[in-house]
Design a protein around this motif. Structure first.
Motif, PDB file in Angstrom:
ATOM      1  N   SER A  24       0.965  -1.279  -0.039  1.00 49.88           N
ATOM      2  CA  SER A  24       0.446  -0.115  -0.030  1.00 49.88           C
ATOM      3  C   SER A  24       1.047   1.131  -0.137  1.00 49.88           C
ATOM      4  O   SER A  24       0.426   2.392  -0.040  1.00 49.88           O
ATOM      5  CB  SER A  24      -0.869  -0.117   1.013  1.00 49.88           C
ATOM      6  OG  SER A  24      -0.364   0.617   2.611  1.00 49.88           O
ATOM      7  N   LYS A  25       2.099   0.973   0.273  1.00 50.01           N
ATOM      8  CA  LYS A  25       2.961   2.733   0.190  1.00 50.01           C
ATOM      9  C   LYS A  25       4.019   2.589  -0.561  1.00 50.01           C
ATOM     10  O   LYS A  25       4.271   3.503  -0.777  1.00 50.01           O
ATOM     11  CB  LYS A  25       4.036   2.036   1.791  1.00 50.01           C
ATOM     12  CG  LYS A  25       2.816   1.717   3.150  1.00 50.01           C
ATOM     13  CD  LYS A  25       2.534   3.437   2.877  1.00 50.01           C
ATOM     14  CE  LYS A  25       2.100   3.432   4.801  1.00 50.01           C
ATOM     15  NZ  LYS A  25       1.321   3.951   4.962  1.00 50.01           N
ATOM     16  N   GLU A  26       3.806   1.585  -2.295  1.00 48.47           N
ATOM     17  CA  GLU A  26       4.738   2.208  -3.046  1.00 48.47           C
ATOM     18  C   GLU A  26       3.635   2.095  -4.084  1.00 48.47           C
ATOM     19  O   GLU A  26       2.851   1.165  -4.172  1.00 48.47           O
ATOM     20  CB  GLU A  26       5.484   0.931  -3.107  1.00 48.47           C
ATOM     21  CG  GLU A  26       5.835  -0.397  -2.063  1.00 48.47           C
ATOM     22  CD  GLU A  26       7.085   0.374  -2.192  1.00 48.47           C
ATOM     23  OE1 GLU A  26       7.698   1.502  -3.111  1.00 48.47           O
ATOM     24  OE2 GLU A  26       8.066   0.856  -1.263  1.00 48.47           O
ATOM     25  N   ILE A  27       4.437   3.410  -4.401  1.00 49.49           N
ATOM     26  CA  ILE A  27       3.614   3.714  -6.036  1.00 49.49           C
ATOM     27  C   ILE A  27       3.156   3.071  -6.937  1.00 49.49           C
ATOM     28  O   ILE A  27       2.114   2.605  -7.252  1.00 49.49           O
ATOM     29  CB  ILE A  27       4.176   5.458  -6.510  1.00 49.49           C
ATOM     30  CG1 ILE A  27       2.593   5.758  -7.283  1.00 49.49           C
ATOM     31  CG2 ILE A  27       5.062   5.198  -6.849  1.00 49.49           C
ATOM     32  CD1 ILE A  27       2.037   6.387  -6.497  1.00 49.49           C
ATOM     33  N   PHE A  28       4.196   1.778  -7.195  1.00 53.37           N
ATOM     34  CA  PHE A  28       4.577   1.284  -8.530  1.00 53.37           C
ATOM     35  C   PHE A  28       2.987  -0.130  -7.910  1.00 53.37           C
ATOM     36  O   PHE A  28       2.662  -0.243  -9.376  1.00 53.37           O
ATOM     37  CB  PHE A  28       4.917   0.159  -8.178  1.00 53.37           C
ATOM     38  CG  PHE A  28       5.688  -1.009  -8.816  1.00 53.37           C
ATOM     39  CD1 PHE A  28       6.470  -0.563 -10.358  1.00 53.37           C
ATOM     40  CD2 PHE A  28       5.224  -2.201  -8.870  1.00 53.37           C
ATOM     41  CE1 PHE A  28       6.885  -1.458 -10.510  1.00 53.37           C
ATOM     42  CE2 PHE A  28       5.186  -3.335  -9.709  1.00 53.37           C
ATOM     43  CZ  PHE A  28       5.424  -2.576 -10.905  1.00 53.37           C
ATOM     44  N   PHE A  29       2.009   0.269  -6.621  1.00 58.05           N
ATOM     45  CA  PHE A  29       0.927  -1.292  -6.832  1.00 58.05           C
ATOM     46  C   PHE A  29      -0.166  -0.449  -7.122  1.00 58.05           C
ATOM     47  O   PHE A  29      -1.373  -0.820  -6.753  1.00 58.05           O
ATOM     48  CB  PHE A  29       1.341  -1.844  -5.717  1.00 58.05           C
ATOM     49  CG  PHE A  29       2.633  -2.485  -5.236  1.00 58.05           C
ATOM     50  CD1 PHE A  29       2.591  -3.659  -6.228  1.00 58.05           C
ATOM     51  CD2 PHE A  29       3.491  -2.244  -4.810  1.00 58.05           C
ATOM     52  CE1 PHE A  29       4.111  -4.324  -6.521  1.00 58.05           C
ATOM     53  CE2 PHE A  29       4.923  -2.839  -4.967  1.00 58.05           C
ATOM     54  CZ  PHE A  29       4.538  -4.135  -5.517  1.00 58.05           C
ATOM     55  N   LYS A  30      -0.485   1.087  -7.454  1.00 57.71           N
ATOM     56  CA  LYS A  30      -1.227   1.656  -6.947  1.00 57.71           C
ATOM     57  C   LYS A  30      -1.660   1.129  -8.366  1.00 57.71           C
ATOM     58  O   LYS A  30      -2.263   1.290  -9.412  1.00 57.71           O
ATOM     59  CB  LYS A  30      -1.114   3.403  -7.214  1.00 57.71           C
ATOM     60  CG  LYS A  30      -2.119   4.481  -6.560  1.00 57.71           C
ATOM     61  CD  LYS A  30      -2.307   4.496  -5.673  1.00 57.71           C
ATOM     62  CE  LYS A  30      -3.850   6.377  -5.295  1.00 57.71           C
ATOM     63  NZ  LYS A  30      -4.197   5.769  -4.339  1.00 57.71           N
ATOM     64  N   ILE A 296       9.332  -4.725  -7.876  1.00 66.52           N
ATOM     65  CA  ILE A 296       9.374  -3.643  -8.325  1.00 66.52           C
ATOM     66  C   ILE A 296      10.297  -4.017  -9.586  1.00 66.52           C
ATOM     67  O   ILE A 296      10.348  -3.367 -11.021  1.00 66.52           O
ATOM     68  CB  ILE A 296       9.304  -2.899  -7.864  1.00 66.52           C
ATOM     69  CG1 ILE A 296       8.510  -2.663  -6.768  1.00 66.52           C
ATOM     70  CG2 ILE A 296      10.228  -1.647  -7.836  1.00 66.52           C
ATOM     71  CD1 ILE A 296       8.390  -1.502  -5.358  1.00 66.52           C
ATOM     72  N   ARG A 297      11.213  -5.137  -9.313  1.00 61.06           N
ATOM     73  CA  ARG A 297      12.922  -4.497 -10.448  1.00 61.06           C
ATOM     74  C   ARG A 297      12.022  -6.201 -10.869  1.00 61.06           C
ATOM     75  O   ARG A 297      13.118  -6.242 -11.794  1.00 61.06           O
ATOM     76  CB  ARG A 297      13.856  -5.182  -9.526  1.00 61.06           C
ATOM     77  CG  ARG A 297      15.060  -5.143  -8.271  1.00 61.06           C
ATOM     78  CD  ARG A 297      16.294  -4.567  -7.407  1.00 61.06           C
ATOM     79  NE  ARG A 297      16.540  -5.344  -8.481  1.00 61.06           N
ATOM     80  CZ  ARG A 297      18.051  -6.654  -8.124  1.00 61.06           C
ATOM     81  NH1 ARG A 297      17.684  -6.594  -6.524  1.00 61.06           N
ATOM     82  NH2 ARG A 297      18.983  -7.575  -9.443  1.00 61.06           N
ATOM     83  N   GLY A 298      10.815  -6.690 -11.771  1.00 61.19           N
ATOM     84  CA  GLY A 298      11.123  -6.922 -12.497  1.00 61.19           C
ATOM     85  C   GLY A 298      10.793  -8.860 -12.183  1.00 61.19           C
ATOM     86  O   GLY A 298      11.166  -9.287 -13.240  1.00 61.19           O
ATOM     87  N   LEU A 299      11.777  -9.105 -10.835  1.00 59.79           N
ATOM     88  CA  LEU A 299      12.285 -10.603 -10.814  1.00 59.79           C
ATOM     89  C   LEU A 299      11.390 -11.007  -9.834  1.00 59.79           C
ATOM     90  O   LEU A 299      10.009 -11.276  -9.500  1.00 59.79           O
ATOM     91  CB  LEU A 299      13.107 -10.646  -9.557  1.00 59.79           C
ATOM     92  CG  LEU A 299      14.220  -9.769  -9.840  1.00 59.79           C
ATOM     93  CD1 LEU A 299      15.440  -9.451  -9.245  1.00 59.79           C
ATOM     94  CD2 LEU A 299      14.932 -10.658 -11.086  1.00 59.79           C
ATOM     95  N   THR A 300      10.979 -13.334  -9.486  1.00 63.21           N
ATOM     96  CA  THR A 300      10.228 -13.703  -9.004  1.00 63.21           C
ATOM     97  C   THR A 300      10.047 -12.971  -7.781  1.00 63.21           C
ATOM     98  O   THR A 300      10.998 -12.887  -6.911  1.00 63.21           O
ATOM     99  CB  THR A 300      11.219 -15.375  -9.074  1.00 63.21           C
ATOM    100  OG1 THR A 300      11.068 -15.228 -10.814  1.00 63.21           O
ATOM    101  CG2 THR A 300       9.981 -15.881  -8.846  1.00 63.21           C
ATOM    102  N   PRO A 301       8.975 -12.961  -7.111  1.00 57.06           N
ATOM    103  CA  PRO A 301       8.752 -12.916  -5.690  1.00 57.06           C
ATOM    104  C   PRO A 301      10.148 -13.361  -5.158  1.00 57.06           C
ATOM    105  O   PRO A 301      10.306 -12.949  -3.985  1.00 57.06           O
ATOM    106  CB  PRO A 301       7.505 -12.513  -5.571  1.00 57.06           C
ATOM    107  CG  PRO A 301       6.339 -12.506  -6.885  1.00 57.06           C
ATOM    108  CD  PRO A 301       7.798 -13.490  -7.560  1.00 57.06           C
ATOM    109  N   GLY A 302       9.582 -14.494  -4.624  1.00 54.76           N
ATOM    110  CA  GLY A 302      10.388 -15.527  -4.056  1.00 54.76           C
ATOM    111  C   GLY A 302      11.623 -14.979  -3.819  1.00 54.76           C
ATOM    112  O   GLY A 302      12.871 -16.649  -3.409  1.00 54.76           O
ATOM    113  N   LYS A 303      12.704 -14.502  -4.808  1.00 50.75           N
ATOM    114  CA  LYS A 303      13.816 -14.788  -5.097  1.00 50.75           C
ATOM    115  C   LYS A 303      14.733 -14.599  -4.301  1.00 50.75           C
ATOM    116  O   LYS A 303      14.570 -13.133  -3.217  1.00 50.75           O
ATOM    117  CB  LYS A 303      14.045 -13.654  -6.170  1.00 50.75           C
ATOM    118  CG  LYS A 303      15.979 -14.127  -6.872  1.00 50.75           C
ATOM    119  CD  LYS A 303      15.850 -13.422  -8.229  1.00 50.75           C
ATOM    120  CE  LYS A 303      17.021 -13.583  -8.941  1.00 50.75           C
ATOM    121  NZ  LYS A 303      17.797 -15.065  -8.281  1.00 50.75           N
TER     122      LYS A 303
END
Length: 377
Positions: A24-30, A296-303
């Motif tokens: 919620s704090k990252e504009i990327f997910f707005k 945000i970096r385009g990687l798999t979330p669990g990396k």
């Protein structure tokens, strides 16, 4: 067809809510619709989280108590340790739940759903619930994988406990000092101890805790708590204001291997609980930050969520505790008497250098550690 969201977070506990809050704090997910699904409303104070950190922290607004000193008591030592530059902090779960919900209620991107998810289908990209099905582009799942209970080649220690929040007529406690471990009262030949969090001079949470490969009946906890209060603390008259209990898995099971492009395991189900201690609050914060950074970096979330070097250290320790549970007191005594508080916390936070780690390893040196080293490494 079910309801569609950008992300579905399965589990509205510590990990799920910390993750939602960070998103919620990252504009990327707005503008990305996110569902948090849990079978419970989370409207009760069902647990207590404690952690250490230097100076001010992002959760200080909901921290209910802090301590600057700790006691470590064994059958031979009685240490009072200054925690500086750290402070030990406590958060009540209900304060955390309410804080996150209040923050997310102001965002149209988040929705809370009461439902129990039975499985996630990575082919149809649906979480199957008792009330409905939920589609998403990615799932964050806090449930323990079924393979965990079926796998026997990994160490499985349970941190299980019961605590009484008591109030006494007279002052018995030092409010600035909590007791990390008191081994003066042990249950048979096990790693079992008492943990004390004083709220004031006459109020404290007294918790009887086991680090064992087995569980015990509820009346065992009650008997040990009563005995500790009467024989160790010499407290005869007290009132129990509340009770809490729990079971936390301490294991080197590779939960992270369950991660995929469609599903990221989080929380206990993702191995985010520190295996050798059972602490989870700050570990979860670090893992959440890494998940969001990966997305945000385009990687798999669990990396790269798990530090494999420290997981090996934890695996050795847990193997020793599983095979020689009666030696827990002596192991922890070596840990606390041979190392500074700063080195201990730094090591448990997985922030030490190799030379600092070797110093701690040698402080615990014993045949059982050599044996487990070759078993696990």
């Amino acid at each position: 067809m079910g309801i569609s969201y950008f992300y579905v977070i399965v589990g509205g506990g510590l990990a799920g809510l910390q993750l939602a809050y960070k998103l919620s704090k990252e504009i990327f997910f707005k503008g990305k619709k996110i569902a948090i699904i849990d079978p419970l409303e989370k409207n009760e104070n069902d647990k207590t989280w404690c952690f250490w950190e230097k100076g001010e922290g992002k959760w200080d607004e909901i921290v209910s108590k802090t301590w600057t000193h700790t006691n470590f008591i064994s059958s031979r030592e009685n240490l009072k340790l200054d925690l500086a530059p750290y402070t030990y902090k406590k958060i009540k779960s209900l304060d955390f739940y309410n804080y996150i919900k209040e923050e997310l209620d102001s965002s149209p991107d988040f929705v809370f759903i009461e439902d129990e998810i039975s499985r996630i289908d990575p082919v149809t990209m649906q979480a199957i619930g008792k009330k409905d099905n939920y589609s998403a582009t990615h799932f964050f799942d806090s449930r323990l994988p079924p393979s965990y209970s079926q796998e026997n080649k990994y160490a499985k220690i349970y941190q299980h406990f019961k605590g009484w929040q008591i109030e006494t007529e007279n002052g018995h406690f030092e409010p600035s000092t909590f007791t990390m471990m008191d081994y003066r009262l042990k249950h048979e030949n096990s790693t079992s101890f008492t943990y004390i969090l004083p709220e004031s001079s006459n109020k404290a949470l007294i918790e009887y805790t086991f680090f064992t490969p087995f569980l015990v009946e509820d009346d065992i906890y009650d008997a040990m708590l009563k005995k500790y209060l009467s024989e160790i603390l010499k407290i005869k008259n007290f009132r129990i204001n509340s009770v809490e209990s729990g079971v936390i898995p301490m294991t080197d099971f590779p939960f992270e291997e369950q991660n995929s492009k469609e599903i990221t395991k989080i929380g206990t189900g993702g191995g985010w609980v520190k295996p050798s201690t059972g602490y989870s609050f700050k570990s979860t914060e670090k893992k959440v930050n890494k998940v969001v950074e990966n997305i945000i970096r385009g990687l798999t979330p669990g990396k790269d969520l798990i530090n494999k070097k420290f997981r090996r250290y934890d695996a050795i320790f847990l193997d020793v505790l599983a095979r020689h549970n009666e030696k827990g007191e002596s192991i922890f005594a070596k840990f606390y008497t041979s190392n500074s508080v700063e080195d201990i916390f730094k090591y448990l936070d997985e922030e030490t250098s190799l030379s600092e780690e070797m110093k701690i390893m040698f402080s615990l040196f014993g045949f059982e550690f050599i044996e487990s080293f070759f078993r696990k490494i």
